[in-house]
Design an enzyme around this catalytic site. Structure first.
Site, PDB file in Angstrom:
ATOM      1  N   HIS A 242       0.620  -6.083   1.856  1.00 43.32           N
ATOM      2  CA  HIS A 242       1.465  -5.219   1.025  1.00 43.32           C
ATOM      3  C   HIS A 242       2.602  -6.005   0.342  1.00 43.32           C
ATOM      4  O   HIS A 242       2.796  -5.947  -0.859  1.00 43.32           O
ATOM      5  CB  HIS A 242       2.127  -4.138   1.883  1.00 43.32           C
ATOM      6  CG  HIS A 242       1.211  -3.301   2.706  1.00 43.32           C
ATOM      7  ND1 HIS A 242       0.431  -2.293   2.182  1.00 43.32           N
ATOM      8  CD2 HIS A 242       0.979  -3.298   4.038  1.00 43.32           C
ATOM      9  CE1 HIS A 242      -0.238  -1.694   3.164  1.00 43.32           C
ATOM     10  NE2 HIS A 242       0.066  -2.283   4.288  1.00 43.32           N
TER      11      HIS A 242
HETATM   12  O1  RIB Z   1       4.188   0.308   4.498  1.00 41.56           O
HETATM   13  C1  RIB Z   1       4.077  -1.090   4.411  1.00 41.56           C
HETATM   14  C2  RIB Z   1       5.431  -1.714   4.493  1.00 41.56           C
HETATM   15  O2  RIB Z   1       6.040  -1.377   5.727  1.00 41.56           O
HETATM   16  C3  RIB Z   1       5.378  -3.254   4.473  1.00 41.56           C
HETATM   17  O3  RIB Z   1       6.568  -3.742   3.912  1.00 41.56           O
HETATM   18  C4  RIB Z   1       5.313  -3.601   5.924  1.00 41.56           C
HETATM   19  O4  RIB Z   1       5.847  -4.900   6.195  1.00 41.56           O
HETATM   20  C5  RIB Z   1       6.210  -2.550   6.521  1.00 41.56           C
HETATM   21  O5  RIB Z   1       7.552  -3.001   6.384  1.00 41.56           O
END
Ligand code: RIB
Ligand code: CA
Length: 321
Positions: A242
């Site tokens: 992500h």
């Molecule tokens: O939902 C994904 C996010 O939440 C990413 O940034 C992961 O590292 C968590 O922080």
């Protein structure tokens, strides 16, 4: 020099890949890293950020710790079930000890001082809860003029990951997210789950990273808990990156395709708390609203997946593919 960048982060396995992406990119001037609670507690996210920069031999980058909890309502849920007890699959001890002390004075002070000192507007990539960024905007009116873009990993247009409605970073501090996204003080790019869920990397990609040298091998070694979680989500041996998708846009503008739409964050205490409501109607349809939202957010909606995955691997391994 390319992009002047500050990363605000809650490492976190995917944060680790995002930090390394920026730290190892020669066209990125990584001015600072600030930390926030999120995947794990602030003490762990901060130690992880320091050690990841030491792994990348970037002890030149100052690190300051920020918020340990959200602005208004407490949020005690951490994602250690996904990222491991220390945020890095319980294996943060394979990383080198930090070679420099934390910058005293905290994240907001470091953000403000770096932004004020920069000779051109700086990109900020928040890849955790937005508490530090909202606090910066509140404490330093006008600082937005020093910020080129805020490229946020967060939000979900269809469905969340932490609740049916909300993505973890936004759900952790909806009030902070509303201030940053809808406050009109900074130009935001929002990289939501709808896109990052399409950008997973697989075992073959990770094997190439692991074989590329000591930094790639260490990053791969931090993934077991996170990869086990995503193996059940994806149905194959892979994982979501992500945060690296968001940092890729921060350092290579345009690698993601975006649409400029109003985004509001649900801050009530109901089942939709933390939802990011993007108004995808046409400007003509919106114009008739009683209160047409003037603030537009560039929401990332698509990318050339193979190009993005190749870009990430090239930067993390330091070799053109
Ligand atoms: O939902 C994904 C996010 O939440 C990413 O940034 C992961 O590292 C968590 O922080
Ligand atoms: Ca994160």
């Amino acid at each position: 020099m390319g992009t002047k960048l500050i990363i605000d982060t809650d490492p976190g396995v995917d944060d680790a890949f995002a930090i390394a992406l920026a730290a190892l990119s020669e066209d990125v001037d990584l001015l600072a890293v600030t930390t926030v609670y999120g995947n794990v507690a602030l003490a762990d996210t901060t130690r992880n950020a320091q050690r990841l920069l030491a792994l990348c031999k970037r002890d030149d980058v100052p690190v300051a710790a920020g918020a340990s909890r959200p602005l208004v309502h407490p949020q005690a849920h951490r994602a250690s079930r996904i990222h491991g007890p220390d945020g890095l699959s319980g294996r943060s001890d394979i990383l080198p000890e930090p070679a420099r002390e934390l910058v005293s004075g905290g994240a907001v002070a470091l953000l403000a001082s770096v932004l004020e000192a920069a000779d051109e507007p700086v990109t900020i990539a928040p890849i955790g809860p937005l508490t530090n960024i909202a606090a910066l905007l509140a404490a330093h009116p006008g600082i937005g003029e020093k910020i080129a873009r805020v490229v946020i990993m967060g939000g979900a247009l269809a469905h969340g990951n932490t609740t049916a409605a909300a993505e973890f970073n936004i759900w952790s501090d909806p009030e902070a997210a509303q201030r940053v996204l809808a406050g009109g003080e900074v130009h935001c790019v929002l990289v939501p789950l709808d896109l990052t869920h399409r950008c997973a990397i697989d075992a073959a990609w990770l094997a190439q990273l692991a074989a590329s040298g000591p930094i790639g091998a260490a990053l791969d070694a931090l993934t077991p808990d996170y990869r086990a979680h995503y193996r059940t989500v994806l149905g194959y041996d892979g994982m979501m990156v992500h945060d690296a998708v968001a940092v890729a846009e921060a350092i290579r503008p345009g690698i993601l395709r975006t649409e400029a739409v109003p985004v509001q964050v649900e801050c009530s205490y109901g089942p939709a708390r933390g939802a990011t409501l993007a108004d995808l109607r046409s400007p003509g349809q919106r114009a008739g609203d009683a209160h047409p939202e003037a603030v537009l957010t560039d929401v990332a909606v698509d990318t050339e997946l193979a190009e993005l995955q190749t870009f990430l691997l090239e930067r993390l391994t330091g070799t053109p593919r």
